[in-house]
Design a protein around this motif. Structure first.
Motif, PDB file in Angstrom:
ATOM      1  N   ILE A   1      10.503  -7.658  14.207  1.00  0.00           N
ATOM      2  CA  ILE A   1      10.060  -9.056  14.181  1.00  0.00           C
ATOM      3  C   ILE A   1       9.842  -9.467  12.734  1.00  0.00           C
ATOM      4  O   ILE A   1       9.112  -8.812  11.986  1.00  0.00           O
ATOM      5  CB  ILE A   1       8.776  -9.279  14.994  1.00  0.00           C
ATOM      6  CG1 ILE A   1       8.957  -8.799  16.437  1.00  0.00           C
ATOM      7  CG2 ILE A   1       8.400 -10.769  14.974  1.00  0.00           C
ATOM      8  CD1 ILE A   1       7.710  -8.935  17.298  1.00  0.00           C
ATOM      9  N   ILE A   2      10.500 -10.553  12.358  1.00  0.00           N
ATOM     10  CA  ILE A   2      10.390 -11.133  11.026  1.00  0.00           C
ATOM     11  C   ILE A   2       9.452 -12.332  11.135  1.00  0.00           C
ATOM     12  O   ILE A   2       9.727 -13.283  11.865  1.00  0.00           O
ATOM     13  CB  ILE A   2      11.772 -11.581  10.517  1.00  0.00           C
ATOM     14  CG1 ILE A   2      12.711 -10.379  10.407  1.00  0.00           C
ATOM     15  CG2 ILE A   2      11.653 -12.331   9.191  1.00  0.00           C
ATOM     16  CD1 ILE A   2      14.179 -10.752  10.346  1.00  0.00           C
ATOM     17  N   PHE A   3       8.345 -12.304  10.420  1.00  0.00           N
ATOM     18  CA  PHE A   3       7.321 -13.325  10.575  1.00  0.00           C
ATOM     19  C   PHE A   3       7.348 -14.364   9.462  1.00  0.00           C
ATOM     20  O   PHE A   3       7.369 -14.031   8.274  1.00  0.00           O
ATOM     21  CB  PHE A   3       5.925 -12.689  10.597  1.00  0.00           C
ATOM     22  CG  PHE A   3       5.581 -12.051  11.903  1.00  0.00           C
ATOM     23  CD1 PHE A   3       5.139 -12.814  12.978  1.00  0.00           C
ATOM     24  CD2 PHE A   3       5.699 -10.678  12.070  1.00  0.00           C
ATOM     25  CE1 PHE A   3       4.813 -12.222  14.195  1.00  0.00           C
ATOM     26  CE2 PHE A   3       5.382 -10.074  13.273  1.00  0.00           C
ATOM     27  CZ  PHE A   3       4.944 -10.854  14.342  1.00  0.00           C
ATOM     28  N   THR A   4       7.307 -15.642   9.879  1.00  0.00           N
ATOM     29  CA  THR A   4       7.029 -16.765   8.990  1.00  0.00           C
ATOM     30  C   THR A   4       5.975 -17.634   9.675  1.00  0.00           C
ATOM     31  O   THR A   4       5.634 -17.411  10.832  1.00  0.00           O
ATOM     32  CB  THR A   4       8.290 -17.615   8.720  1.00  0.00           C
ATOM     33  OG1 THR A   4       8.725 -18.217   9.961  1.00  0.00           O
ATOM     34  CG2 THR A   4       9.417 -16.778   8.143  1.00  0.00           C
ATOM     35  N   GLY A   5       5.460 -18.634   8.943  1.00  0.00           N
ATOM     36  CA  GLY A   5       4.567 -19.603   9.579  1.00  0.00           C
ATOM     37  C   GLY A   5       3.134 -19.538   9.096  1.00  0.00           C
ATOM     38  O   GLY A   5       2.831 -18.988   8.036  1.00  0.00           O
ATOM     39  N   VAL A   6       2.259 -20.087   9.919  1.00  0.00           N
ATOM     40  CA  VAL A   6       0.828 -20.203   9.593  1.00  0.00           C
ATOM     41  C   VAL A   6      -0.005 -19.701  10.771  1.00  0.00           C
ATOM     42  O   VAL A   6       0.436 -19.754  11.900  1.00  0.00           O
ATOM     43  CB  VAL A   6       0.466 -21.661   9.266  1.00  0.00           C
ATOM     44  CG1 VAL A   6       1.111 -22.122   7.966  1.00  0.00           C
ATOM     45  CG2 VAL A   6       0.844 -22.630  10.396  1.00  0.00           C
ATOM     46  N   GLU A   7      -1.194 -19.181  10.501  1.00  0.00           N
ATOM     47  CA  GLU A   7      -1.705 -18.916   9.182  1.00  0.00           C
ATOM     48  C   GLU A   7      -1.682 -17.415   8.960  1.00  0.00           C
ATOM     49  O   GLU A   7      -1.905 -16.643   9.890  1.00  0.00           O
ATOM     50  CB  GLU A   7      -3.117 -19.480   9.035  1.00  0.00           C
ATOM     51  CG  GLU A   7      -3.121 -20.987   9.052  1.00  0.00           C
ATOM     52  CD  GLU A   7      -4.410 -21.553   8.440  1.00  0.00           C
ATOM     53  OE1 GLU A   7      -4.496 -22.758   8.351  1.00  0.00           O
ATOM     54  OE2 GLU A   7      -5.300 -20.788   8.047  1.00  0.00           O
ATOM     55  N   THR A   8      -1.471 -17.027   7.705  1.00  0.00           N
ATOM     56  CA  THR A   8      -1.361 -15.628   7.317  1.00  0.00           C
ATOM     57  C   THR A   8      -2.476 -14.772   7.895  1.00  0.00           C
ATOM     58  O   THR A   8      -2.241 -13.636   8.335  1.00  0.00           O
ATOM     59  CB  THR A   8      -1.423 -15.518   5.776  1.00  0.00           C
ATOM     60  OG1 THR A   8      -0.526 -16.455   5.197  1.00  0.00           O
ATOM     61  CG2 THR A   8      -1.094 -14.119   5.313  1.00  0.00           C
TER      62      THR A   8
END
Length: 203
Positions: A134-141
């Motif tokens: 799974i490659i994660f992007t987005g909010v919030e860290t």
């Protein structure tokens, strides 16, 4: 040990991109709004365009009333009553306009809590795509990305965080997550930037 770089070999064909909560709710004039959504949006869009059919967008939905939530979430929404779905335009819960054009083939999965894994459709989509990464992007860290990443780790997924495509409205929370929390999982987490990902990932 550093978690930076692709330390566990090439990204395979079974990688899936999870873009967490890239919604108008967090980008526009609400109590939860933060400019960081706009900061990372172009990079999230680049990654999505690279493999839209392998992208899962999550949306954090809010209940109509605090009383509709479970347990401690009722206290949470008594504090954040301005974002209850009964108090906002429903379109604020949707993706930001820049990302809507990718759906379909990108999928949208709704959740009511921090971790996307609490929405059965998220795991079902991963299973259907035979995901092992799974490659994660987005909010919030340090909130929804963190909660979902921790479950990904527990379930044995290779977990890759894109450092310039995740963000938090709390800069200290973002920094401490990247510098202190995620490195605790140095045998399971990798941290790279968007350009590195796009060069390394052939869907």
């Amino acid at each position: 040990m550093s978690i930076r770089g692709l330390r566990f070999g090439p990204i395979g064909k079974r990688a899936v991109h999870a873009a967490i909560d890239m919604q108008r709710l967090f980008a526009e004039d609400t109590e939860w709004a933060s400019p960081v959504v706009h900061d990372i949006a172009p990079r999230v869009a680049r990654i999505t365009a690279h493999a839209p059919h392998l992208t899962l967008f999550t949306r954090f939905l809010t209940p109509e009333r605090a009383e509709d939530a479970q347990g401690q979430w009722q206290i949470y929404y008594r504090h954040w009553k301005s974002v209850l779905s009964s108090n906002i335009d429903a379109d604020l819960l949707d993706l930001i306009p820049l990302l809507r054009r990718f759906t379909p083939p990108a999928r949208v999965i709704d959740k009511y809590v921090h971790s996307a894994f609490e929405a059965p459709r998220f795991q079902e989509a991963l299973d259907e795509l035979e995901a092992d990464t799974i490659i994660f992007t987005g909010v919030e860290t340090d909130v929804c990305v963190l909660a979902t990443a921790l479950t990904a780790i527990d379930r044995g997924y290779r977990t890759i965080l894109i450092s310039d495509a995740i963000a938090s409205s709390s800069p200290p929370g973002h920094d401490s997550s990247l510098d202190s929390i995620y490195p605790r999982f140095d045998q399971q987490v990798e941290l790279i930037e968007t350009d590195t990902l796009l060069k390394a990932w052939t869907p």
